[in-house]
Design a protein around this motif. Structure first.
Motif, PDB file in Angstrom:
ATOM      1  N   PRO A 131       0.804  -1.220   0.000  1.00 56.16           N
ATOM      2  CA  PRO A 131       0.000   0.000   0.000  1.00 56.16           C
ATOM      3  C   PRO A 131       0.840   1.275   0.000  1.00 56.16           C
ATOM      4  CG  PRO A 131      -0.587  -1.429   1.852  1.00 56.16           C
ATOM      5  CD  PRO A 131       0.617  -2.013   1.222  1.00 56.16           C
ATOM      6  N   VAL A 132       0.479   2.200  -0.870  1.00 55.72           N
ATOM      7  CA  VAL A 132       1.066   3.539  -0.892  1.00 55.72           C
ATOM      8  C   VAL A 132      -0.095   4.513  -0.701  1.00 55.72           C
ATOM      9  CG1 VAL A 132       2.335   5.248  -2.233  1.00 55.72           C
ATOM     10  CG2 VAL A 132       2.909   2.814  -2.445  1.00 55.72           C
ATOM     11  N   ILE A 133      -0.108   5.178   0.454  1.00 57.23           N
ATOM     12  CA  ILE A 133      -1.239   6.014   0.843  1.00 57.23           C
ATOM     13  C   ILE A 133      -0.800   7.474   0.920  1.00 57.23           C
ATOM     14  CG2 ILE A 133      -3.121   6.309   2.478  1.00 57.23           C
ATOM     15  CD1 ILE A 133      -2.909   3.468   1.311  1.00 57.23           C
ATOM     16  N   LEU A 134      -1.503   8.343   0.196  1.00 60.60           N
ATOM     17  CA  LEU A 134      -1.252   9.775   0.234  1.00 60.60           C
ATOM     18  C   LEU A 134      -2.255  10.438   1.168  1.00 60.60           C
ATOM     19  CD1 LEU A 134      -0.842  10.433  -3.616  1.00 60.60           C
ATOM     20  CD2 LEU A 134       0.932   9.784  -1.969  1.00 60.60           C
ATOM     21  N   ILE A 135      -1.775  11.357   1.992  1.00 61.54           N
ATOM     22  CA  ILE A 135      -2.641  12.083   2.913  1.00 61.54           C
ATOM     23  C   ILE A 135      -2.895  13.493   2.377  1.00 61.54           C
ATOM     24  CG2 ILE A 135      -2.853  13.083   5.222  1.00 61.54           C
ATOM     25  CD1 ILE A 135      -2.908  10.181   5.582  1.00 61.54           C
ATOM     26  N   GLY A 136      -4.181  13.845   2.198  1.00 64.31           N
ATOM     27  CA  GLY A 136      -4.514  15.237   1.876  1.00 64.31           C
ATOM     28  C   GLY A 136      -4.868  15.489   0.418  1.00 64.31           C
ATOM     29  N   LYS A 165      -4.989  -8.016   5.181  1.00 59.02           N
ATOM     30  CA  LYS A 165      -6.058  -8.949   5.515  1.00 59.02           C
ATOM     31  C   LYS A 165      -6.550  -9.650   4.253  1.00 59.02           C
ATOM     32  CE  LYS A 165     -10.577  -9.238   7.771  1.00 59.02           C
ATOM     33  NZ  LYS A 165     -11.667  -8.464   8.444  1.00 59.02           N
ATOM     34  N   LYS A 166      -6.711  -8.871   3.171  1.00 61.97           N
ATOM     35  CA  LYS A 166      -7.145  -9.442   1.896  1.00 61.97           C
ATOM     36  C   LYS A 166      -6.104 -10.412   1.359  1.00 61.97           C
ATOM     37  CE  LYS A 166      -8.616  -8.076  -2.763  1.00 61.97           C
ATOM     38  NZ  LYS A 166      -8.853  -6.921  -3.681  1.00 61.97           N
ATOM     39  N   ARG A 167      -4.830 -10.061   1.468  1.00 61.72           N
ATOM     40  CA  ARG A 167      -3.764 -10.945   0.991  1.00 61.72           C
ATOM     41  C   ARG A 167      -3.743 -12.249   1.786  1.00 61.72           C
ATOM     42  NH1 ARG A 167       2.238  -8.761  -0.219  1.00 61.72           N
ATOM     43  NH2 ARG A 167       1.078  -7.988  -2.034  1.00 61.72           N
ATOM     44  N   THR A 168      -3.924 -12.145   3.104  1.00 57.20           N
ATOM     45  CA  THR A 168      -3.949 -13.346   3.947  1.00 57.20           C
ATOM     46  C   THR A 168      -5.109 -14.256   3.566  1.00 57.20           C
ATOM     47  OG1 THR A 168      -2.922 -12.164   5.785  1.00 57.20           O
ATOM     48  CG2 THR A 168      -4.106 -14.199   6.319  1.00 57.20           C
ATOM     49  N   GLN A 193      -6.569 -14.465   0.669  1.00 54.63           N
ATOM     50  CA  GLN A 193      -6.300 -15.067  -0.643  1.00 54.63           C
ATOM     51  C   GLN A 193      -5.349 -16.257  -0.509  1.00 54.63           C
ATOM     52  OE1 GLN A 193      -4.825 -11.651  -2.804  1.00 54.63           O
ATOM     53  NE2 GLN A 193      -6.849 -11.091  -3.568  1.00 54.63           N
ATOM     54  N   LYS A 194      -4.352 -16.128   0.351  1.00 56.10           N
ATOM     55  CA  LYS A 194      -3.416 -17.238   0.574  1.00 56.10           C
ATOM     56  C   LYS A 194      -4.117 -18.413   1.235  1.00 56.10           C
ATOM     57  CE  LYS A 194       0.851 -14.513   0.901  1.00 56.10           C
ATOM     58  NZ  LYS A 194       1.976 -14.106   1.779  1.00 56.10           N
ATOM     59  N   THR A 195      -5.045 -18.113   2.154  1.00 55.94           N
ATOM     60  CA  THR A 195      -5.787 -19.164   2.863  1.00 55.94           C
ATOM     61  C   THR A 195      -6.639 -19.964   1.899  1.00 55.94           C
ATOM     62  OG1 THR A 195      -5.835 -17.815   4.875  1.00 55.94           O
ATOM     63  CG2 THR A 195      -7.409 -19.642   4.724  1.00 55.94           C
ATOM     64  N   LYS A 196      -7.282 -19.257   0.944  1.00 57.73           N
ATOM     65  CA  LYS A 196      -8.138 -19.931  -0.040  1.00 57.73           C
ATOM     66  C   LYS A 196      -7.358 -20.855  -0.951  1.00 57.73           C
ATOM     67  CE  LYS A 196     -11.674 -16.326  -0.119  1.00 57.73           C
ATOM     68  NZ  LYS A 196     -12.354 -15.281  -0.932  1.00 57.73           N
ATOM     69  N   LYS A 197      -6.089 -20.491  -1.206  1.00 57.63           N
ATOM     70  CA  LYS A 197      -5.254 -21.332  -2.069  1.00 57.63           C
ATOM     71  C   LYS A 197      -4.850 -22.629  -1.356  1.00 57.63           C
ATOM     72  CE  LYS A 197      -3.284 -17.513  -4.766  1.00 57.63           C
ATOM     73  NZ  LYS A 197      -2.057 -16.799  -5.135  1.00 57.63           N
TER      74      LYS A 197
END
Length: 225
Positions: A164-169, A216-219, A221-225
Motif C-alpha cells: 500500500p502507498v497512501i497519500l494524505i490530503g 487482511k485481503k492478501r492473507t 487469498q493465501k488461505t483460499k489457495k
C-alpha cells in the motif's frame, strides 16, 4: 606521468574508495533493520511546524500504527518525520529514523529509538523500501515527490512486491493527480490501472485501515489457495 594523468588517477582512487563507504552504509543499515518485519514508512515535509494540522495528523498516524503493532520508519528529521516518530513513541511502539547527512545539517529528531545515519540518498531509499510493508506520504517538497514517484515506479515495474502507498490530503495532491491523468494516462505513457498503485485519504485512521485491509485481503487469498 604528466600532471593530468596524476589527477585522473587520484580521482579514480577516490571514486573506488567511495564504494567501500557505500557498502558500509548498506551493511550497517541491513544489520540494524533485518529483524524489522512489520514496518510502515512515513514521509513528508521537514518544514511542517508543530502548530500545523498536518503535524498533528502525522503524530496520530504514528500512534495508530504503533498501537496496531507496526514499526514506524521515517527520514529521521523534523516536521512530519518528527511527528510520526513522536506518535510511535506515544503509542509505545518501535520508532526508527533513517537520517541523511546534508551540508546544512539535518539533526535527528528526539523521538527516534533506533537511528541510522546515511551519507547517500540512494542507500537511504533502499532501506526505506526494503523493510516497509506500506508507505504513508504527507505533503512535502522535491524529496517527498521523488520518494513517492520512485516507489510507485518500482511497484509498476515489479522490482518490488506490491504494497500500500497512501497519500494524505486531497487538497495538496489533487493537482498532481489531475496532471497524471491528463498528461500521462491520456497520452499513453502509463496505463490507467497504474493510477491504482496508490490511494488518497484525508485522515490517519483511513490510511492505517487501508494498510490493514490490504494485508487482511492478501492473507485471505493465501488461505483460499
Amino acid at each position: 606521468m604528466n600532471p593530468g594523468g596524476k589527477m585522473e588517477r587520484k580521482g579514480y582512487e577516490s571514486d573506488a574508495w567511495r564504494i567501500f563507504r557505500i557498502m558500509s552504509e548498506f551493511v550497517d543499515g541491513f544489520e540494524t533493520l533485518e529483524k524489522v518485519k512489520n514496518a510502515v514508512t512515513v514521509w513528508g515535509s521537514a518544514r511542517i511546524k508543530k502548530d500545523d494540522v498536518l503535524y498533528r495528523k502525522a503524530v496520530e498516524t504514528g500512534k495508530l500504527l504503533a498501537e496496531k503493532g507496526y514499526t514506524v520508519i521515517t527520514g529521521g528529521g523534523p516536521g512530519i518525520m518528527e511527528a510520526a516518530n513522536l506518535g510511535a513513541t506515544l503509542g509505545k511502539g518501535e520508532s526508527i529514523g533513517i537520517n541523511i547527512e546534508l551540508p546544512h545539517e539535518q539533526k535527528p529528531n528526539p523521538y527516534i529509538k533506533t537511528l541510522i545515519s546515511c551519507r547517500y540518498f540512494f542507500t537511504r531509499k533502499v532501506m526505506f523500501v526494503k523493510y516497509a510493508k506500506g508507505f504513508i506520504i504527507f505533503p512535502g517538497g522535491f524529496g517527498t515527490l521523488d520518494e513517492f514517484t520512485e516507489t510507485i515506479e518500482l511497484i509498476q515495474t515489479e522490482r518490488i512486491h506490491k504494497f500500500p502507498v497512501i497519500l494524505i490530503g486531497m487538497a495538496y495532491w489533487k493537482g498532481l493527480i489531475k496532471w497524471m491523468e491528463n498528461a500521462l494516462v491520456d497520452s499513453g505513457y502509463i496505463d490507467r490501472k497504474d493510477m491504482r498503485l496508490f490511494k488518497i485519504v484525508e485522515e490517519p485512521k483511513e490510511a492505517v485501515r487501508c494498510i490493514d485491509e490490504f494485508y487482511k485481503k492478501r492473507t485471505n487469498q493465501k488461505t483460499k489457495k
